[in-house]
Design a protein around this motif. Structure first.
Motif, PDB file in Angstrom:
ATOM      1  N   GLU A 107       0.034   7.077 -10.050  1.00 23.78           N
ATOM      2  CA  GLU A 107       1.555   7.066  -9.702  1.00 23.78           C
ATOM      3  C   GLU A 107       2.113   8.175  -8.713  1.00 23.78           C
ATOM      4  O   GLU A 107       2.569   7.956  -7.566  1.00 23.78           O
ATOM      5  N   GLU A 114       1.507   7.143   0.018  1.00 22.68           N
ATOM      6  CA  GLU A 114       2.653   6.097   0.752  1.00 22.68           C
ATOM      7  C   GLU A 114       3.379   6.869   1.841  1.00 22.68           C
ATOM      8  O   GLU A 114       3.536   6.410   2.892  1.00 22.68           O
ATOM      9  N   ALA A 131      -4.017   2.167  -1.275  1.00 20.01           N
ATOM     10  CA  ALA A 131      -4.546   0.982  -2.193  1.00 20.01           C
ATOM     11  C   ALA A 131      -5.337   1.397  -3.346  1.00 20.01           C
ATOM     12  O   ALA A 131      -5.017   0.847  -4.473  1.00 20.01           O
ATOM     13  N   LEU A 134      -2.977   2.544  -6.056  1.00 19.36           N
ATOM     14  CA  LEU A 134      -2.100   1.429  -6.700  1.00 19.36           C
ATOM     15  C   LEU A 134      -3.135   0.645  -7.444  1.00 19.36           C
ATOM     16  O   LEU A 134      -2.750   0.109  -8.521  1.00 19.36           O
ATOM     17  N   HIS A 135      -4.421   0.514  -7.272  1.00 21.51           N
ATOM     18  CA  HIS A 135      -5.342  -0.274  -8.002  1.00 21.51           C
ATOM     19  C   HIS A 135      -5.631   0.490  -9.290  1.00 21.51           C
ATOM     20  O   HIS A 135      -5.448  -0.057 -10.319  1.00 21.51           O
ATOM     21  N   GLN A 139      -1.501  -1.779  -9.934  1.00 25.85           N
ATOM     22  CA  GLN A 139      -0.543  -2.700  -9.202  1.00 25.85           C
ATOM     23  C   GLN A 139      -1.337  -3.408  -8.155  1.00 25.85           C
ATOM     24  O   GLN A 139      -1.812  -3.004  -7.230  1.00 25.85           O
ATOM     25  N   GLU A 141      -1.571  -6.436  -7.051  1.00 21.19           N
ATOM     26  CA  GLU A 141      -1.059  -7.220  -5.467  1.00 21.19           C
ATOM     27  C   GLU A 141      -0.567  -6.182  -4.600  1.00 21.19           C
ATOM     28  O   GLU A 141      -1.341  -6.363  -3.538  1.00 21.19           O
ATOM     29  N   LYS A 142       0.028  -5.073  -4.811  1.00 18.34           N
ATOM     30  CA  LYS A 142       0.060  -4.137  -3.857  1.00 18.34           C
ATOM     31  C   LYS A 142      -1.126  -3.559  -3.135  1.00 18.34           C
ATOM     32  O   LYS A 142      -1.214  -3.177  -2.301  1.00 18.34           O
ATOM     33  N   GLU A 145      -3.048  -5.629  -1.062  1.00 16.06           N
ATOM     34  CA  GLU A 145      -2.044  -5.674   0.604  1.00 16.06           C
ATOM     35  C   GLU A 145      -2.485  -4.520   1.268  1.00 16.06           C
ATOM     36  O   GLU A 145      -2.681  -4.462   2.295  1.00 16.06           O
ATOM     37  N   TYR A 146      -2.639  -3.131   0.663  1.00 16.97           N
ATOM     38  CA  TYR A 146      -2.970  -2.064   1.462  1.00 16.97           C
ATOM     39  C   TYR A 146      -4.389  -2.072   1.783  1.00 16.97           C
ATOM     40  O   TYR A 146      -4.995  -1.434   2.627  1.00 16.97           O
TER      41      TYR A 146
END
Length: 201
Positions: A107, A114, A131, A134-135, A139, A141-142, A145-146
């Motif tokens: 995180e 970010e 990405a 987040l993976h 997370q 879905e986010k 997205e990235y």
């Protein structure tokens, strides 16, 4: 007694020599870094920084040298100094994020990645690293997205195709996942070869 003209020439040459010496310390540090002599690079960077303590490029380079020596605390301290000088320094933000990623603090890694991405929204590398963090943080879905942004920013980013493919496989989207991994294979990503053999044959 020296003429005024000779005095002027002497002072001019002295100032040129001093500025060259300063430049040389930075250049010498970079040469040591390139040849893998990281401790010597740090010494040269330190010399340069006594004259130019706010040189963000050389502070960053020194941080990278510390990193290569496994002195991560000193490295991060330098990267944070760079961010204080220039809050939008993408390289320093990415380096701080990579340190958190190395510590499995995903995180915190994502937070810095970010910031780096926001500093340069055309950066495929920043989007990819964000990405991945987040993976790892769950997370998905986010993360997807990235991964998409990383590929949109650079259609030749083989790692982004590979990791997006791995995430698609995790989400039971085997056709799309294997297609992405095949694309990464075509770009010469060795890990993609292993993934393809394991999950797509």
């Amino acid at each position: 007694m020296m003429s005024k003209k000779l005095v002027y020439v002497f002072l001019l040459l002295s100032s040129v020599l001093v500025s060259c010496a300063e430049k040389d310390n930075a250049d010498i540090g970079n040469e040591y870094y390139s040849s893998g002599e990281y401790a010597k690079a740090i010494e040269a960077y330190n010399e340069h920084l006594t004259m130019k303590p706010a040189d963000e490029t050389i502070i960053y380079n020194r941080g990278r040298a510390y990193e290569e020596l496994g002195k991560y605390d000193e490295a991060v301290e330098d990267f944070e100094k760079v961010v204080k000088i220039n809050p939008k320094n993408e390289s320093a933000l990415l380096s701080i994020g990579k340190n958190y990623f190395r510590l499995k603090e995903f995180e915190n890694a994502a937070f810095h990645f970010e910031k780096a991405y926001k500093a340069n929204t055309s950066s495929s590398q920043a989007a990819l690293l964000l990405a991945r963090a987040l993976h790892k943080a769950g997370q998905v879905e986010k993360a997807m997205e990235y991964y998409n942004i990383a590929i949109n920013n650079d259609s030749k980013n083989g790692e982004a195709f590979m990791y997006r493919g791995a995430l698609k496989l995790f989400l039971n989207k085997s056709t799309g996942g294997c297609s992405d991994i095949q694309q990464a294979r075509n770009m010469g990503i060795k890990e993609a070869e292993d993934l393809y053999k394991k999950y797509c044959k």
